[in-house]
Design a protein around this motif. Structure first.
Motif, PDB file in Angstrom:
ATOM      1  N   GLU A  53       0.645  -0.784  -0.091  1.00 50.77           N
ATOM      2  CA  GLU A  53      -0.470  -0.170   0.314  1.00 50.77           C
ATOM      3  C   GLU A  53       0.834   1.253  -0.372  1.00 50.77           C
ATOM      4  OE1 GLU A  53      -2.460  -0.777   3.511  1.00 50.77           O
ATOM      5  OE2 GLU A  53      -4.325  -1.597   2.424  1.00 50.77           O
ATOM      6  N   LEU A  54       1.925   1.035   1.100  1.00 48.18           N
ATOM      7  CA  LEU A  54       2.723   2.368   0.631  1.00 48.18           C
ATOM      8  C   LEU A  54       3.361   2.789  -0.609  1.00 48.18           C
ATOM      9  CD1 LEU A  54       4.526   4.398   2.323  1.00 48.18           C
ATOM     10  CD2 LEU A  54       5.480   2.643   2.900  1.00 48.18           C
ATOM     11  N   GLN A  55       4.128   1.629  -1.331  1.00 48.86           N
ATOM     12  CA  GLN A  55       4.316   1.696  -2.797  1.00 48.86           C
ATOM     13  C   GLN A  55       3.876   1.936  -3.530  1.00 48.86           C
ATOM     14  OE1 GLN A  55       7.999   1.176  -3.025  1.00 48.86           O
ATOM     15  NE2 GLN A  55       8.299   0.910  -0.461  1.00 48.86           N
ATOM     16  N   PHE A  56       2.246   1.499  -3.529  1.00 46.81           N
ATOM     17  CA  PHE A  56       1.468   2.167  -4.167  1.00 46.81           C
ATOM     18  C   PHE A  56       1.431   4.061  -4.775  1.00 46.81           C
ATOM     19  CE2 PHE A  56      -3.276   2.773  -5.932  1.00 46.81           C
ATOM     20  CZ  PHE A  56      -3.216   2.707  -6.807  1.00 46.81           C
ATOM     21  N   GLU A  57       1.130   4.023  -3.215  1.00 47.74           N
ATOM     22  CA  GLU A  57       1.375   5.412  -2.839  1.00 47.74           C
ATOM     23  C   GLU A  57       1.631   6.213  -3.709  1.00 47.74           C
ATOM     24  OE1 GLU A  57       0.798   8.937   0.798  1.00 47.74           O
ATOM     25  OE2 GLU A  57       0.372   6.767   1.763  1.00 47.74           O
ATOM     26  N   LEU A  58       3.685   5.806  -3.321  1.00 48.79           N
ATOM     27  CA  LEU A  58       4.375   6.369  -4.016  1.00 48.79           C
ATOM     28  C   LEU A  58       4.717   6.723  -4.966  1.00 48.79           C
ATOM     29  CD1 LEU A  58       7.569   5.104  -1.468  1.00 48.79           C
ATOM     30  CD2 LEU A  58       6.219   7.419  -1.549  1.00 48.79           C
ATOM     31  N   LEU A  59       4.132   5.045  -5.647  1.00 52.72           N
ATOM     32  CA  LEU A  59       3.737   5.304  -7.222  1.00 52.72           C
ATOM     33  C   LEU A  59       2.531   6.456  -8.081  1.00 52.72           C
ATOM     34  CD1 LEU A  59       4.385   3.964 -10.195  1.00 52.72           C
ATOM     35  CD2 LEU A  59       2.065   1.801  -9.470  1.00 52.72           C
ATOM     36  N   ASN A  60       1.248   6.185  -7.516  1.00 49.17           N
ATOM     37  CA  ASN A  60       0.534   7.316  -7.336  1.00 49.17           C
ATOM     38  C   ASN A  60       1.002   8.210  -7.438  1.00 49.17           C
ATOM     39  OD1 ASN A  60      -1.482   6.246  -8.340  1.00 49.17           O
ATOM     40  ND2 ASN A  60      -2.500   6.065  -6.085  1.00 49.17           N
ATOM     41  N   LYS A  61       1.708   8.886  -6.285  1.00 49.52           N
ATOM     42  CA  LYS A  61       2.521  10.615  -5.921  1.00 49.52           C
ATOM     43  C   LYS A  61       3.391  10.588  -7.219  1.00 49.52           C
ATOM     44  CE  LYS A  61       4.882  13.128  -2.800  1.00 49.52           C
ATOM     45  NZ  LYS A  61       4.721  13.195  -1.439  1.00 49.52           N
ATOM     46  N   LYS A  62       4.325   9.834  -7.625  1.00 49.97           N
ATOM     47  CA  LYS A  62       5.158  10.042  -8.595  1.00 49.97           C
ATOM     48  C   LYS A  62       4.699  10.676 -10.212  1.00 49.97           C
ATOM     49  CE  LYS A  62       9.280   7.564  -7.034  1.00 49.97           C
ATOM     50  NZ  LYS A  62      10.069   6.599  -6.488  1.00 49.97           N
ATOM     51  N   MET A  63       3.590   9.355 -10.258  1.00 51.87           N
ATOM     52  CA  MET A  63       2.668   9.717 -11.520  1.00 51.87           C
ATOM     53  C   MET A  63       2.322  11.172 -11.383  1.00 51.87           C
ATOM     54  SD  MET A  63       0.381   5.957 -12.636  1.00 51.87           S
ATOM     55  CE  MET A  63      -0.043   5.630 -11.037  1.00 51.87           C
ATOM     56  N   SER A  64       1.555  10.848 -10.474  1.00 50.96           N
ATOM     57  CA  SER A  64       1.041  12.573 -10.384  1.00 50.96           C
ATOM     58  C   SER A  64       1.817  13.915 -10.656  1.00 50.96           C
ATOM     59  CB  SER A  64      -0.183  13.151  -8.915  1.00 50.96           C
ATOM     60  OG  SER A  64      -0.547  12.362  -8.306  1.00 50.96           O
ATOM     61  N   GLU A  65       3.247  13.668  -9.670  1.00 50.79           N
ATOM     62  CA  GLU A  65       4.016  14.335 -10.092  1.00 50.79           C
ATOM     63  C   GLU A  65       5.273  14.531 -11.737  1.00 50.79           C
ATOM     64  OE1 GLU A  65       7.334  13.322  -7.423  1.00 50.79           O
ATOM     65  OE2 GLU A  65       6.499  14.231  -5.817  1.00 50.79           O
ATOM     66  N   ALA A  66       4.005  13.441 -12.796  1.00 53.79           N
ATOM     67  CA  ALA A  66       4.949  12.817 -13.925  1.00 53.79           C
ATOM     68  C   ALA A  66       4.021  13.868 -14.579  1.00 53.79           C
ATOM     69  CB  ALA A  66       4.463  11.716 -13.593  1.00 53.79           C
ATOM     70  N   GLU A  67       2.610  13.621 -14.369  1.00 49.27           N
ATOM     71  CA  GLU A  67       1.298  14.164 -14.913  1.00 49.27           C
ATOM     72  C   GLU A  67       1.263  15.635 -15.067  1.00 49.27           C
ATOM     73  OE1 GLU A  67      -1.680  10.496 -14.326  1.00 49.27           O
ATOM     74  OE2 GLU A  67      -1.783  12.305 -13.086  1.00 49.27           O
ATOM     75  N   THR A  68       1.889  16.352 -13.872  1.00 48.64           N
ATOM     76  CA  THR A  68       1.898  17.954 -13.920  1.00 48.64           C
ATOM     77  C   THR A  68       3.237  18.269 -14.171  1.00 48.64           C
ATOM     78  OG1 THR A  68       1.517  16.938 -11.687  1.00 48.64           O
ATOM     79  CG2 THR A  68       2.577  19.403 -11.653  1.00 48.64           C
ATOM     80  N   VAL A  69       4.790  18.129 -14.140  1.00 48.87           N
ATOM     81  CA  VAL A  69       5.654  18.242 -15.179  1.00 48.87           C
ATOM     82  C   VAL A  69       5.466  18.390 -17.139  1.00 48.87           C
ATOM     83  CG1 VAL A  69       8.413  17.815 -16.197  1.00 48.87           C
ATOM     84  CG2 VAL A  69       7.259  17.569 -13.590  1.00 48.87           C
TER      85      VAL A  69
END
Length: 323
Positions: free
Chosen positions: A67-83
């Motif tokens: 769950e922690l890894q999934f949360e980090l993955l979602n955060k990275k995806m959100s950052e990538a989408e913003t960039v």
């Protein structure tokens, strides 16, 4: 050994031994077994709810880590989408505007995946919805990156082409201001020095002493360096590509030959008064797609705003031309 029980028989006025029937014994035994099973079930249920086995603890830790890894993955995806969104915005509103390319439609950038259900294998699990949504985000993100990558490749090609265009367009004054006596005549209706009649003057006349250097106003190829065109005397024509041609007339002598490639600022000849000319000067013309256009709009590469305004003022005077 179980105790022997008796009961008092009022008829015989004596105690009789209680004989337990097998049926009764079986009933009691059944009740006992069911009771034990019931209490065992209650114990197991309570233990399963409030007590964890080592295996369950390990699985719980693993689940928490996932769950922690999934949360980090979602955060990275959100950052990538913003960039990526920022890059797309600059691509559409800066790069593609500057290079006069059509923006990429939002529908094309963020198109989904139609047709067959590509996520069918992810169905049927406890967190299927979450897994499918994450995979969709990753797939769309990957597609956006591919689209943006291709767009940047196109921009790179356009930039290279733009650089060539900017280098080729006639953008400097062909006679240096330090060598210039005056700007004798501009583009437009002027008085002919020989007939005194008003006629169209298709270029600009720069008065300068004989032998003054003349500079190529943009990169290109010399397509003519001769005196075979009526009235121009010794003259040079440079093909800059992209539909632009510059003409330099009434030269004293050449510094280039036909088919020679030149760069902006190269000395191509020297001011003279050959051909139909009243005094030493350079007659300068610019053609775009075969039509003459006003050269006044092509000096942004060598003049300051003050110098350009002064040149514009002199060019607008309806005086006498020198050719």
């Amino acid at each position: 050994m179980s105790k022997v029980k008796y009961y008092y028989d009022s008829e015989s006025l004596s105690y009789r031994k209680i004989e337990r029937k097998k049926r009764t014994t079986f009933k009691y035994a059944s009740f006992f077994i069911l009771g034990c099973a019931f209490f065992a079930f209650i114990f197991v249920f309570i233990a399963s709810q409030y007590l964890e086995s080592p295996k369950e603890k390990a699985m719980k830790r693993e689940l928490h880590n996932m769950e922690l890894q999934f949360e980090l993955l979602n955060k990275k995806m959100s950052e990538a989408e913003t960039v990526l969104a920022n890059i797309e915005d600059r691509d559409n509103n800066i790069y593609r505007v500057y290079f006069e390319a059509n923006p990429i439609p939002e529908a094309q950038r963020k198109a989904g995946f139609g047709g067959i259900n590509r996520y069918k294998t992810l169905e049927g699990f406890d967190n299927s919805k979450l897994i499918i949504e994450s995979n969709k985000r990753i797939d769309i993100l990957q597609k956006q990156i591919v689209v943006q990558s291709k767009s940047l490749d196109e921009i790179a090609i356009l930039a290279e082409e733009k650089e060539k265009i900017l280098a080729a367009i006639p953008a400097i004054q062909p006679v240096s201001n330090e060598d210039l006596t005056r700007m004798a005549s501009g583009y437009g209706m002027r008085s002919d020095p020989f007939t005194k009649a008003r006629k169209m003057h298709w270029g600009m006349d720069f008065t300068a002493p004989r032998g003054t250097p003349i500079y190529a106003s943009g990169d290109g190829k010399v397509v003519r360096a001769d005196s075979g065109s009526s009235g121009y005397g010794k003259h040079i024509r440079i093909d800059h590509g992209f539909g632009y041609v510059s003409l330099y007339a009434h030269l004293y002598k050449y510094n280039v030959r036909k088919n020679q490639k030149v760069k902006r600022g190269d000395i191509i000849g020297f001011v003279g008064s050959t051909g139909r000319s009243e005094a030493p000067h350079l007659h300068y013309e610019i053609f775009k797609d075969g039509s003459r256009i006003n050269p006044i709009n092509f000096y942004y590469g060598s003049l300051t705003a003050e110098e350009f305004n002064k040149l514009l003022e002199h060019a607008s005077l309806e005086n006498q031309s020198l050719d």
